[in-house]
Design an enzyme around this catalytic site. Structure first.
Site, mmCIF file in Angstrom:
data_model
loop_
_atom_site.group_PDB
_atom_site.id
_atom_site.type_symbol
_atom_site.label_atom_id
_atom_site.label_comp_id
_atom_site.label_asym_id
_atom_site.label_seq_id
_atom_site.Cartn_x
_atom_site.Cartn_y
_atom_site.Cartn_z
ATOM 1 N N ASP A 46 25.599 60.711 49.948
ATOM 2 C CA ASP A 46 25.830 62.179 49.455
ATOM 3 C C ASP A 46 24.648 62.980 50.334
ATOM 4 O OD1 ASP A 46 26.604 64.119 47.302
ATOM 5 O OD2 ASP A 46 24.671 64.395 47.224
ATOM 6 N N TYR A 51 19.643 70.009 52.366
ATOM 7 C CA TYR A 51 18.584 69.144 52.288
ATOM 8 C C TYR A 51 17.802 68.908 53.901
ATOM 9 C CZ TYR A 51 21.381 67.640 48.139
ATOM 10 O OH TYR A 51 22.245 67.558 47.191
#
Length: 325
Positions: A46, A51
């Protein structure tokens, strides 16, 4: 070892039940973590643009595809960030994610939050009028963005589309306007955040749920779920780690679960599944019935978002609502 179970999606594809989350992983840790996970048997990774570590994930993929696994054996999710909600930016950001991940397609592409920010370089642009608070785009609707997501299905760059952090109303709004239901909704899910209504709704509409932060998280310095005596007691009884118990709880609810770790031992340990009895499952659910707690609320840590996403008690001072259509 993992039970190796896969869950059916509305598209006819399947998603492996246990995956590796990469949120809150520090730079230079993720490449090794993803490689270690795939070598340990994980087949579900994922990711997300926000991020800021997808280039590392991409380097890890290069090390293991095709020497350890074929590309089609790995299920890869990534997510559209808030500053690319304008329809003309949706595919551009996907292309950037694919470039970072060194892939031709992703298996699942999600709208990360039901919240839009102005386009531009900053992932969380600060509002010049309100230092410490993010600047919002209150014009672009969820339906606008969802239509652009639907168009991606024809490009071959995504196998399925879905959402993340969406409520029942958000999902209803985009589905009723377009006739296309999301394949998945990725939500914060652990025993303190039961969301039974949302879980039931998604089940009724064949929307797969993926649980992020299945071990809770420590954004606001609360006691860790892995330290709760009820969890420790069940773990001891099963000869399991507290994390394995919490992952098993999410699995018993029918979710795919994506615990995050960067240490090879813990990555392997999280992949070793245990099964909960109905009695232990209920005992764990009681924690959330007595003291419900959502950790990832954007009014509780900087940069703050002045928008009501979940209708949570911690959002009652917000002044903006989500524009669905």
């Amino acid at each position: 070892m993992s039970f190796g179970k896969v869950m059916p999606l509305s598209t006819g594809a399947t998603i492996p039940q246990i995956g590796l989350g990469t949120w809150l992983s520090k730079p230079n840790e993720v490449e090794n973590a993803v490689e270690a996970a795939i070598r340990a048997g994980y087949r579900h990774i994922d990711c997300a643009m926000i991020y800021q570590n997808q280039d590392e994930v991409g380097r890890a993929f290069k090390k293991v595809i095709p020497s350890v696994v074929k590309r089609e054996e790995i299920f890869v999710t990534t997510k559209l960030w808030n500053n690319s909600h304008k329809p003309e930016l949706v595919e551009k950001e996907l292309d950037e994610s694919l470039k970072q991940l060194q892939l031709d397609y992703v298996d699942l592409y999600l709208i990360h939050w039901p919240v839009a920010f102005p386009p531009g370089g900053d992932f969380e642009p600060e509002d010049p009028e309100r230092p410490g608070w993010v600047k919002l785009d209150l014009e672009t609707s969820l339906v606008d963005t969802w239509k652009a997501m639907i168009a991606l299905l024809k490009t071959g760059k995504v196998k399925a589309i879905g959402v993340s952090n969406f409520s029942i109303d958000h999902i209803k709004g985009i589905a009723e306007a377009t006739g296309v239901w999301p394949t998945a909704n990725q939500i914060e899910s652990h025993p303190l955040n039961l969301q039974d209504d949302l879980v039931q709704f998604c089940k009724e509409h064949n929307i797969h749920l993926t649980a992020y932060s299945p071990l809770g998280n420590n954004m606001a310095g609360h006691k860790k779920l892995t330290e709760y005596p009820e969890i420790l007691e069940i773990a001891q009884k099963l000869g399991a780690t507290p994390a394995q118990v919490l992952i098993a709880w999410g699995v018993k609810r029918g979710f795919s679960v994506i615990p995050k770790s960067v240490t090879p031992e813990r990555i392997e340990s999280n992949f070793k599944q245990v099964e909960l009895s109905d009695e232990d499952y209920e005992k764990i659910c009681e924690l959330g019935r007595k003291n419900p707690k959502r950790f990832n609320v954007k009014t509780t840590y900087p940069i703050f978002w002045d928008i009501n996403i979940f209708g949570d008690e911690l959002e009652k001072t917000t002044t903006n609502q989500i524009k669905i259509a």
